[in-house]
Design a protein around this motif. Structure first.
Motif, PDB file in Angstrom:
ATOM      1  N   LEU A   7       0.848  -1.190   0.000  1.00 56.37           N
ATOM      2  CA  LEU A   7       0.000   0.000   0.000  1.00 56.37           C
ATOM      3  C   LEU A   7       0.882   1.238   0.000  1.00 56.37           C
ATOM      4  N   VAL A   8       0.646   2.150  -0.940  1.00 55.08           N
ATOM      5  CA  VAL A   8       1.415   3.390  -0.999  1.00 55.08           C
ATOM      6  C   VAL A   8       0.433   4.555  -1.073  1.00 55.08           C
ATOM      7  N   ASP A   9       0.337   5.303   0.024  1.00 50.10           N
ATOM      8  CA  ASP A   9      -0.585   6.432   0.096  1.00 50.10           C
ATOM      9  C   ASP A   9      -0.106   7.338   1.213  1.00 50.10           C
ATOM     10  N   ASP A  10      -0.148   8.646   0.991  1.00 46.35           N
ATOM     11  CA  ASP A  10       0.318   9.567   2.029  1.00 46.35           C
ATOM     12  C   ASP A  10      -0.756   9.849   3.073  1.00 46.35           C
ATOM     13  N   ARG A  45      11.154  -3.074  -5.625  1.00 43.55           N
ATOM     14  CA  ARG A  45      12.413  -3.771  -5.874  1.00 43.55           C
ATOM     15  C   ARG A  45      12.762  -4.748  -4.770  1.00 43.55           C
ATOM     16  N   GLU A  46      12.521  -4.344  -3.525  1.00 44.86           N
ATOM     17  CA  GLU A  46      12.962  -5.154  -2.392  1.00 44.86           C
ATOM     18  C   GLU A  46      11.981  -6.268  -2.025  1.00 44.86           C
ATOM     19  N   LEU A  47      10.682  -5.981  -2.142  1.00 46.51           N
ATOM     20  CA  LEU A  47       9.679  -6.932  -1.667  1.00 46.51           C
ATOM     21  C   LEU A  47       9.072  -7.787  -2.777  1.00 46.51           C
ATOM     22  N   ARG A  48       9.155  -7.339  -4.023  1.00 48.65           N
ATOM     23  CA  ARG A  48       8.563  -8.054  -5.154  1.00 48.65           C
ATOM     24  C   ARG A  48       7.117  -8.470  -4.871  1.00 48.65           C
ATOM     25  N   PRO A  49       6.244  -7.505  -4.560  1.00 52.68           N
ATOM     26  CA  PRO A  49       4.843  -7.843  -4.272  1.00 52.68           C
ATOM     27  C   PRO A  49       4.100  -8.233  -5.550  1.00 52.68           C
ATOM     28  N   ASP A  50       2.919  -8.786  -5.378  1.00 53.26           N
ATOM     29  CA  ASP A  50       2.077  -9.111  -6.535  1.00 53.26           C
ATOM     30  C   ASP A  50       1.331  -7.884  -7.030  1.00 53.26           C
ATOM     31  N   VAL A  51       0.871  -7.054  -6.082  1.00 47.63           N
ATOM     32  CA  VAL A  51       0.082  -5.875  -6.428  1.00 47.63           C
ATOM     33  C   VAL A  51       0.533  -4.693  -5.569  1.00 47.63           C
ATOM     34  N   ILE A  52       0.658  -3.532  -6.203  1.00 48.28           N
ATOM     35  CA  ILE A  52       0.868  -2.293  -5.464  1.00 48.28           C
ATOM     36  C   ILE A  52      -0.365  -1.425  -5.646  1.00 48.28           C
ATOM     37  N   VAL A  53      -0.968  -1.040  -4.535  1.00 50.72           N
ATOM     38  CA  VAL A  53      -2.088  -0.094  -4.566  1.00 50.72           C
ATOM     39  C   VAL A  53      -1.481   1.280  -4.308  1.00 50.72           C
ATOM     40  N   MET A  54      -1.534   2.137  -5.321  1.00 53.78           N
ATOM     41  CA  MET A  54      -0.758   3.382  -5.314  1.00 53.78           C
ATOM     42  C   MET A  54      -1.651   4.618  -5.460  1.00 53.78           C
ATOM     43  N   ASP A  55      -1.442   5.558  -4.573  1.00 59.30           N
ATOM     44  CA  ASP A  55      -2.105   6.852  -4.714  1.00 59.30           C
ATOM     45  C   ASP A  55      -1.464   7.603  -5.878  1.00 59.30           C
ATOM     46  N   GLU A  73      10.685  -2.105 -15.093  1.00 65.42           N
ATOM     47  CA  GLU A  73      11.674  -3.047 -14.588  1.00 65.42           C
ATOM     48  C   GLU A  73      11.028  -4.415 -14.380  1.00 65.42           C
ATOM     49  N   PRO A  74      10.959  -5.235 -15.426  1.00 68.55           N
ATOM     50  CA  PRO A  74      10.349  -6.561 -15.268  1.00 68.55           C
ATOM     51  C   PRO A  74      11.219  -7.481 -14.415  1.00 68.55           C
ATOM     52  N   PRO A  75      10.634  -8.456 -13.719  1.00 65.42           N
ATOM     53  CA  PRO A  75       9.181  -8.678 -13.622  1.00 65.42           C
ATOM     54  C   PRO A  75       8.546  -7.670 -12.667  1.00 65.42           C
ATOM     55  N   ALA A  76       7.630  -6.903 -13.182  1.00 62.91           N
ATOM     56  CA  ALA A  76       7.044  -5.823 -12.393  1.00 62.91           C
ATOM     57  C   ALA A  76       5.733  -6.278 -11.765  1.00 62.91           C
ATOM     58  N   PRO A  77       5.426  -5.770 -10.582  1.00 59.50           N
ATOM     59  CA  PRO A  77       4.122  -6.074  -9.980  1.00 59.50           C
ATOM     60  C   PRO A  77       3.013  -5.350 -10.733  1.00 59.50           C
ATOM     61  N   HIS A  78       1.800  -5.797 -10.538  1.00 62.78           N
ATOM     62  CA  HIS A  78       0.655  -5.067 -11.072  1.00 62.78           C
ATOM     63  C   HIS A  78       0.442  -3.827 -10.206  1.00 62.78           C
ATOM     64  N   VAL A  79       0.203  -2.706 -10.850  1.00 60.29           N
ATOM     65  CA  VAL A  79      -0.035  -1.465 -10.114  1.00 60.29           C
ATOM     66  C   VAL A  79      -1.468  -1.011 -10.347  1.00 60.29           C
ATOM     67  N   VAL A  80      -2.151  -0.724  -9.264  1.00 59.30           N
ATOM     68  CA  VAL A  80      -3.508  -0.192  -9.335  1.00 59.30           C
ATOM     69  C   VAL A  80      -3.495   1.177  -8.674  1.00 59.30           C
TER      70      VAL A  80
END
Length: 218
Positions: A7-10, A45-55, A73-80
């Motif tokens: 989760l990335v949100d301020d 880069r460090e965690l290699r998550p499946d999905v990033i939920v991004m603000d 930068e493949p393999p890249a996670p899905h970003v929503v």
């Protein structure tokens, strides 16, 4: 399979709400959290998550540029992208940057979790009603830059062009099947071939291509 989510949100309250909800669903796990686009890149880069939920709107590096760098930068996670849709002018740009879709902050939390599951499965299918809102959003603004249709659609059949046009108008597979007098399975197969031929990430990317090639106009 457990889906690892970052989760990335301020806004701490947004993250807190999703954190609590994720904890109640064993198929989803919180891998990490961040407050800025720069942190999102490091976490990817460090965690290699499946999905990033991004603000989208965050201090410093915004979500759009962070998504562009992450998906490069493949393999890249899905970003929503997580956005306040009604007053956000950057949804179209975020999808061009490589996001698989977008969520609206006033959605029910359970619906947000459902969207995360869909994206993690690789389908990245945004609901037609949301796709229509997206179309209405960027149709009301400046027209997107268009690439010559002959350059991108050479390998696409006439029937696939018809399907792509209807996808661009926000139709579901069932609606496309009805409009073209074909089965839903055939419509789904046409969409799958379009994804492959056009190198599209997902259905929303097909909508963008339909606009950029001039098959659909605002």
């Amino acid at each position: 399979m457990t889906v690892r989510v970052v989760l990335v949100d301020d806004q701490p309250l947004i993250r807190a709400g999703l954190r609590v909800l994720l904890a109640d669903h064993p198929d989803l796990t919180l891998a990490g959290e961040g407050e800025t686009g720069a942190e999102a890149i490091v976490l990817a880069r460090e965690l290699r998550p499946d999905v990033i939920v991004m603000d989208i709107r965050m201090p410093g590096l915004d979500g759009i540029e962070a998504t562009r760098r992450i998906t490069a930068e493949p393999p890249a996670p899905h970003v929503v992208m997580l956005t306040t849709f009604d007053d956000d002018e950057y949804v179209y740009a975020s999808l061009q940057a490589g996001a698989s879709g977008f969520l609206v902050k006033d959605m029910a939390l359970e619906d947000i979790l459902g969207a995360i599951r869909v994206v993690a499965a690789g389908d990245a299918l945004i609901a037609p009603s949301v796709t229509r809102r997206l179309i209405e959003h960027f149709a009301a603004g400046p027209a997107p830059r268009r690439a010559p249709a002959t350059d991108r659609l050479d390998a696409v059949t006439d029937r696939e062009r018809e399907v792509l046009t209807l996808v661009g108008r926000g139709m579901s597979n069932a609606e496309i099947a009805t409009a073209l007098f074909i089965s839903a399975a055939t419509a789904k197969a046409h969409v799958a071939r379009l994804l492959t031929k056009l190198g599209a990430r997902d259905r929303v990317h097909l909508v963008i291509i339909a606009y950029e090639t001039g098959l659909v106009s605002p």
